[in-house]
Design an enzyme around this catalytic site. Structure first.
Site, PDB file in Angstrom:
ATOM      1  N   VAL A  62       0.582  -1.878   0.130  1.00  0.00           N
ATOM      2  CA  VAL A  62      -0.301  -0.153  -0.087  1.00  0.00           C
ATOM      3  C   VAL A  62       0.797   1.407   0.187  1.00  0.00           C
ATOM      4  O   VAL A  62       0.342   2.134  -0.534  1.00  0.00           O
ATOM      5  CB  VAL A  62      -1.258   0.342   1.229  1.00  0.00           C
ATOM      6  CG1 VAL A  62      -2.022   1.034   1.538  1.00  0.00           C
ATOM      7  CG2 VAL A  62      -2.172  -1.166   1.249  1.00  0.00           C
ATOM      8  N   LYS A  99      11.164  -0.784   7.562  1.00  0.00           N
ATOM      9  CA  LYS A  99      11.905  -1.433   8.904  1.00  0.00           C
ATOM     10  C   LYS A  99      13.300  -2.117   8.142  1.00  0.00           C
ATOM     11  O   LYS A  99      14.242  -2.708   9.080  1.00  0.00           O
ATOM     12  CB  LYS A  99      11.031  -3.222   9.075  1.00  0.00           C
ATOM     13  CG  LYS A  99      11.082  -3.587  10.263  1.00  0.00           C
ATOM     14  CD  LYS A  99      10.493  -4.493  10.208  1.00  0.00           C
ATOM     15  CE  LYS A  99      10.188  -5.106  11.443  1.00  0.00           C
ATOM     16  NZ  LYS A  99       9.236  -6.879  11.712  1.00  0.00           N
ATOM     17  N   LYS A 101      -7.086  -2.225   9.918  1.00  0.00           N
ATOM     18  CA  LYS A 101      -8.384  -1.970  11.196  1.00  0.00           C
ATOM     19  C   LYS A 101      -7.775  -2.870  12.264  1.00  0.00           C
ATOM     20  O   LYS A 101      -8.577  -3.303  13.321  1.00  0.00           O
ATOM     21  CB  LYS A 101      -8.891  -3.111  10.340  1.00  0.00           C
ATOM     22  CG  LYS A 101      -8.167  -4.567   9.647  1.00  0.00           C
ATOM     23  CD  LYS A 101      -7.750  -4.748   8.321  1.00  0.00           C
ATOM     24  CE  LYS A 101      -6.890  -5.513   7.599  1.00  0.00           C
ATOM     25  NZ  LYS A 101      -6.085  -5.306   6.225  1.00  0.00           N
ATOM     26  N   VAL A 103     -11.317  -0.542   5.449  1.00  0.00           N
ATOM     27  CA  VAL A 103     -12.162  -1.379   5.502  1.00  0.00           C
ATOM     28  C   VAL A 103     -12.484  -1.323   4.238  1.00  0.00           C
ATOM     29  O   VAL A 103     -13.189  -0.617   3.569  1.00  0.00           O
ATOM     30  CB  VAL A 103     -13.844  -0.713   6.779  1.00  0.00           C
ATOM     31  CG1 VAL A 103     -14.879  -2.196   6.033  1.00  0.00           C
ATOM     32  CG2 VAL A 103     -13.242  -0.660   8.028  1.00  0.00           C
ATOM     33  N   GLY A 146     -10.976  -1.856   1.295  1.00  0.00           N
ATOM     34  CA  GLY A 146     -10.011  -1.207   0.569  1.00  0.00           C
ATOM     35  C   GLY A 146     -10.585  -0.092  -0.360  1.00  0.00           C
ATOM     36  O   GLY A 146     -10.720   1.057   0.342  1.00  0.00           O
ATOM     37  N   ILE A 166     -13.934   0.773  -1.162  1.00  0.00           N
ATOM     38  CA  ILE A 166     -14.919   1.284  -0.763  1.00  0.00           C
ATOM     39  C   ILE A 166     -15.282   2.405   0.151  1.00  0.00           C
ATOM     40  O   ILE A 166     -14.239   2.016   0.750  1.00  0.00           O
ATOM     41  CB  ILE A 166     -15.626  -0.531  -0.604  1.00  0.00           C
ATOM     42  CG1 ILE A 166     -16.137  -0.968  -1.640  1.00  0.00           C
ATOM     43  CG2 ILE A 166     -17.377  -0.055  -0.333  1.00  0.00           C
ATOM     44  CD1 ILE A 166     -16.383  -2.568  -1.389  1.00  0.00           C
ATOM     45  N   ASP A 203      -9.687 -10.701  10.092  1.00  0.00           N
ATOM     46  CA  ASP A 203      -9.887 -10.013   9.933  1.00  0.00           C
ATOM     47  C   ASP A 203     -10.968  -8.714   9.337  1.00  0.00           C
ATOM     48  O   ASP A 203     -11.555  -7.994   9.562  1.00  0.00           O
ATOM     49  CB  ASP A 203      -9.236 -10.683   8.002  1.00  0.00           C
ATOM     50  CG  ASP A 203      -8.602  -8.747   6.981  1.00  0.00           C
ATOM     51  OD1 ASP A 203      -7.899  -8.535   7.563  1.00  0.00           O
ATOM     52  OD2 ASP A 203      -9.688  -9.243   6.609  1.00  0.00           O
ATOM     53  N   LYS A 237     -12.737  -5.412  10.785  1.00  0.00           N
ATOM     54  CA  LYS A 237     -14.111  -4.231   9.738  1.00  0.00           C
ATOM     55  C   LYS A 237     -14.964  -3.905  10.806  1.00  0.00           C
ATOM     56  O   LYS A 237     -15.666  -3.256  10.279  1.00  0.00           O
ATOM     57  CB  LYS A 237     -13.072  -5.143   8.707  1.00  0.00           C
ATOM     58  CG  LYS A 237     -12.064  -5.144   8.195  1.00  0.00           C
ATOM     59  CD  LYS A 237     -12.406  -5.511   6.868  1.00  0.00           C
ATOM     60  CE  LYS A 237     -10.574  -5.627   6.325  1.00  0.00           C
ATOM     61  NZ  LYS A 237     -10.443  -6.773   5.784  1.00  0.00           N
TER      62      LYS A 237
HETATM   63  N1  LIG Z   1      -2.285  -5.008   1.372  1.00  0.00           N
HETATM   64  C1  LIG Z   1      -3.938  -4.814   0.682  1.00  0.00           C
HETATM   65  O1  LIG Z   1      -3.952  -4.670   0.287  1.00  0.00           O
HETATM   66  C2  LIG Z   1      -4.075  -3.689   1.931  1.00  0.00           C
HETATM   67  C3  LIG Z   1      -5.571  -3.704   1.544  1.00  0.00           C
HETATM   68  C4  LIG Z   1      -6.553  -2.499   3.488  1.00  0.00           C
HETATM   69  C5  LIG Z   1      -5.444  -2.460   4.233  1.00  0.00           C
HETATM   70  N2  LIG Z   1      -4.501  -2.998   4.545  1.00  0.00           N
HETATM   71  C6  LIG Z   1      -3.656  -2.808   5.640  1.00  0.00           C
HETATM   72  O2  LIG Z   1      -1.969  -1.470   5.129  1.00  0.00           O
HETATM   73  C7  LIG Z   1      -1.183  -1.409   5.780  1.00  0.00           C
HETATM   74  C8  LIG Z   1       0.087  -2.254   5.150  1.00  0.00           C
HETATM   75  O3  LIG Z   1      -0.496  -3.331   4.690  1.00  0.00           O
HETATM   76  P1  LIG Z   1       0.301  -3.675   3.160  1.00  0.00           P
HETATM   77  O4  LIG Z   1       0.306  -5.019   2.162  1.00  0.00           O
HETATM   78  O5  LIG Z   1       1.133  -2.750   2.258  1.00  0.00           O
HETATM   79  O6  LIG Z   1       2.106  -4.249   4.005  1.00  0.00           O
HETATM   80  P2  LIG Z   1       3.024  -5.186   3.344  1.00  0.00           P
HETATM   81  O7  LIG Z   1       3.313  -4.680   1.614  1.00  0.00           O
HETATM   82  O8  LIG Z   1       3.322  -6.439   4.303  1.00  0.00           O
HETATM   83  O9  LIG Z   1       4.369  -3.724   4.164  1.00  0.00           O
HETATM   84  C9  LIG Z   1       4.756  -3.251   5.356  1.00  0.00           C
HETATM   85  C10 LIG Z   1       6.105  -2.538   5.411  1.00  0.00           C
HETATM   86  O10 LIG Z   1       5.974  -1.841   6.745  1.00  0.00           O
HETATM   87  C11 LIG Z   1       7.386  -2.140   6.794  1.00  0.00           C
HETATM   88  N3  LIG Z   1       7.347  -1.927   8.458  1.00  0.00           N
HETATM   89  C12 LIG Z   1       6.903  -3.381   9.502  1.00  0.00           C
HETATM   90  N4  LIG Z   1       7.372  -2.836  10.856  1.00  0.00           N
HETATM   91  C13 LIG Z   1       7.438  -1.864  10.493  1.00  0.00           C
HETATM   92  C14 LIG Z   1       8.009  -0.986  11.149  1.00  0.00           C
HETATM   93  N5  LIG Z   1       8.004  -1.393  13.012  1.00  0.00           N
HETATM   94  N6  LIG Z   1       8.399   0.878  11.421  1.00  0.00           N
HETATM   95  C15 LIG Z   1       8.136   0.737  10.251  1.00  0.00           C
HETATM   96  N7  LIG Z   1       7.461   0.070   9.280  1.00  0.00           N
HETATM   97  C16 LIG Z   1       7.994  -1.140   9.370  1.00  0.00           C
HETATM   98  C17 LIG Z   1       7.270  -2.785   6.377  1.00  0.00           C
HETATM   99  O11 LIG Z   1       8.815  -2.394   6.159  1.00  0.00           O
HETATM  100  P3  LIG Z   1      10.429  -3.429   4.584  1.00  0.00           P
HETATM  101  O12 LIG Z   1       9.885  -2.798   3.751  1.00  0.00           O
HETATM  102  O13 LIG Z   1      11.691  -3.002   5.370  1.00  0.00           O
HETATM  103  O14 LIG Z   1      10.102  -4.775   5.268  1.00  0.00           O
HETATM  104  C18 LIG Z   1       6.895  -2.559   4.977  1.00  0.00           C
HETATM  105  O15 LIG Z   1       7.547  -1.669   4.302  1.00  0.00           O
HETATM  106  C19 LIG Z   1      -1.507  -3.517   6.604  1.00  0.00           C
HETATM  107  O16 LIG Z   1      -2.019  -2.356   7.883  1.00  0.00           O
HETATM  108  C20 LIG Z   1      -2.402  -3.447   6.173  1.00  0.00           C
HETATM  109  O17 LIG Z   1      -3.984  -4.491   7.554  1.00  0.00           O
HETATM  110  C21 LIG Z   1      -3.423  -3.723   3.724  1.00  0.00           C
END
Ligand SMILES: NC(=O)c1ccc[n+]([C@@H]2O[C@H](COP(=O)([O-])OP(=O)(O)OC[C@H]3O[C@@H](n4cnc5c(N)ncnc54)[C@H](OP(=O)(O)O)[C@@H]3O)[C@@H](O)[C@H]2O)c1
Length: 416
Positions: free
Chosen positions: A15, A39, A97, A124, A126, A128, A192, A196
């Site tokens: 994201v 991270k 969430k 919640v 994405g 929408i 999850d 939501k």
């Molecule tokens: N993916 C989806 O479609 C989607 C949809 C709705 C909501 N969300 C929500 O959006 C959020 C992000 O999801 P994502 O899919 O983008 O996750 P992701 O692809 O796994 O990326 C997570 C990011 O967080 C970084 N990170 C982890 N721990 C950290 C810390 N302590 N301090 C600083 N950075 C840290 C990671 O760093 P590194 O890059 O260095 O590993 C990575 O860049 C989550 O809460 C998820 O539930 C995601």
């Protein structure tokens, strides 16, 4: 008047990267990312390394940064970041969430105390726009139901099982395609979707449910015979987050539902999400869209950032009546319940039985069960069973009926 937004971004994964890209393509917004905290500094990124550090203070102690966007995948670390950001007087946008379902009240108080906004549209559904619609458009007291597919991973798996794949094969494909995590528990056991639902209940009815109050049952125990049963009856199994308000009682749970072809969720397939809002005057309205993915989710984050230009904040107007609302557990619901044997099936007590089947490999029953009976099992781990709710069947059980039922049990126990 629009104000200049200087963003500190936490997380540059699916994201976070999407947000960077959509921000770059948006011309109307006066917002720029000043710094990004991640991270692992050794990972290759699509933009210059000078943007990145692992030092949260670079954002949280920078007076020029007025917006913190939290897009990390660790809810405990996110709690530290978000609480510090709010205390530092920065607006916060989050998609997390789990963080919000666990700490909603505390985060709202902090935002209020520090006179900043805390927005979370992307958490919640994405792409929408459900939270802002519940908050602004349905700004009255007449909502009766909120019901939706809010987890794309399980919807993808259920789409495949309805086409004849086994649960295990469908899960493996979802993992290979990046829809499901290596540890899929949060998705497949309905956690999850529950987080939501907690947010939907807050914005639909003004009710703060504790996340551990809400029953979440997922699809891990789905057997081939359940999918076959649904197919043969022209039904589908969908994981729905369901919330209803009956007078001052709120009922909410996440569970698989066995739905007919005229149900709104029947043709919502793969990673799509859909939410139906039911109100007194407008009746049912359907929100449909991509529930996950880099750009769809980033579009909701972008919308929150854009709203901050005009100092937008959720007002939680419906929460004013919160004291009069109760989370109701005295209800019954019609279900399809399959079990690996008739003996196992008979261990579950039904209030009414409408249909039964006893076979070599498995047995099933369709009938009405009390939530009290449901609560006796940890269904996510009960590998002998699979349960699916029949839509629109929730009925409150009057206290007098419950007392009568308990009395009958006591008499039966004494006699046996
Ligand atoms: N993916 C989806 O479609 C989607 C949809 C709705 C909501 N969300 C929500 O959006 C959020 C992000 O999801 P994502 O899919 O983008 O996750 P992701 O692809 O796994 O990326 C997570 C990011 O967080 C970084 N990170 C982890 N721990 C950290 C810390 N302590 N301090 C600083 N950075 C840290 C990671 O760093 P590194 O890059 O260095 O590993 C990575 O860049 C989550 O809460 C998820 O539930 C995601």
């Amino acid at each position: 008047m629009k104000k200049q937004l200087t963003i500190g971004l936490f997380g540059f994964g699916c994201v976070g990267t999407g947000l960077y890209e959509v921000l770059n393509k948006t011309t109307l917004l006066q917002a720029s990312i000043k710094h990004i905290v991640i991270k692992d500094l050794s990972k290759k990124r699509i933009i210059d390394a000078s943007y990145f550090s692992t030092d949260a203070n670079r954002i949280l102690e920078d007076g020029e940064i007025n917006v913190v966007v939290e897009l990390i995948n660790d809810y405990e670390a996110a709690y530290e970041i978000v609480t510090r950001a709010l205390k530092a007087g920065k607006h916060v946008v989050s998609a997390n969430k789990k963080l919000i379902a666990y700490y909603l009240d505390e985060l709202l108080s902090l935002a209020k105390e520090n006179q900043v906004s805390f927005l979370y549209e992307a958490s919640v559904g994405g792409s929408i726009p459900i939270i802002r619609n519940l908050e602004e458009y349905y700004n009255n007291d007449s909502l009766s139901n909120i019901n939706g597919i809010v987890n794309g991973t399980t919807n993808y798996i259920l789409t495949k099982t309805s086409e004849g794949q086994s649960f295990d094969t469908a899960l493996k494909t979802a993992q290979e395609l990046g829809f499901a995590e290596l540890d899929p528990t949060s998705d497949v056991d309905g956690f999850d979707a529950k987080y939501k639902l907690v947010l939907l209940l807050k914005h639909a009815f003004g009710f703060t449910a504790r996340q551990d109050q809400v029953w979440n049952y997922g699809i891990r125990q789905l057997k081939d015979w359940d999918a076959t049963y649904a197919r043969e009856k022209s039904l589908k199994i969908k994981l729905l987050a369901f919330g209803t308000r009956i007078d001052n009682q709120i009922v909410g749970f996440v569970a698989p539902h066995l739905i007919p072809a005229n149900h709104f969720a029947f043709n919502v397939e793969n990673e799509f999400n859909a939410v139906v809002v039911e109100a007194l005057f407008s009746d049912k309205q359907l929100f449909l869209g991509k529930g996950a993915g880099s750009h769809p989710t980033a579009s909701a984050v972008l919308s929150d950032i854009s709203a901050l230009q005009f100092d937008y904040a959720y007002e939680y107007k419906k929460s004013a009546s919160e004291d009069t609302l109760n989370f109701e557990t005295g209800f019954s619901v019609k279900v399809y319940l399959s079990a690996t044997s008739q003996e196992k099936l008979d261990q579950i007590e039904f209030l009414e039985t409408h249909e039964t089947y006893a076979g070599q490999s498995h047995s099933y029953k369709i009938g009405v069960i009390s939530y009290e009976e449901i609560q006796k099992q940890n269904w996510n781990d009960a590998s002998d069973y699979f349960l699916a709710v029949i839509p629109d069947s929730v009925q409150l059980i009057k206290k007098s009926e419950l007392e009568q039922e308990n009395r009958t049990h006591l008499i039966e126990e004494k006699l046996s």
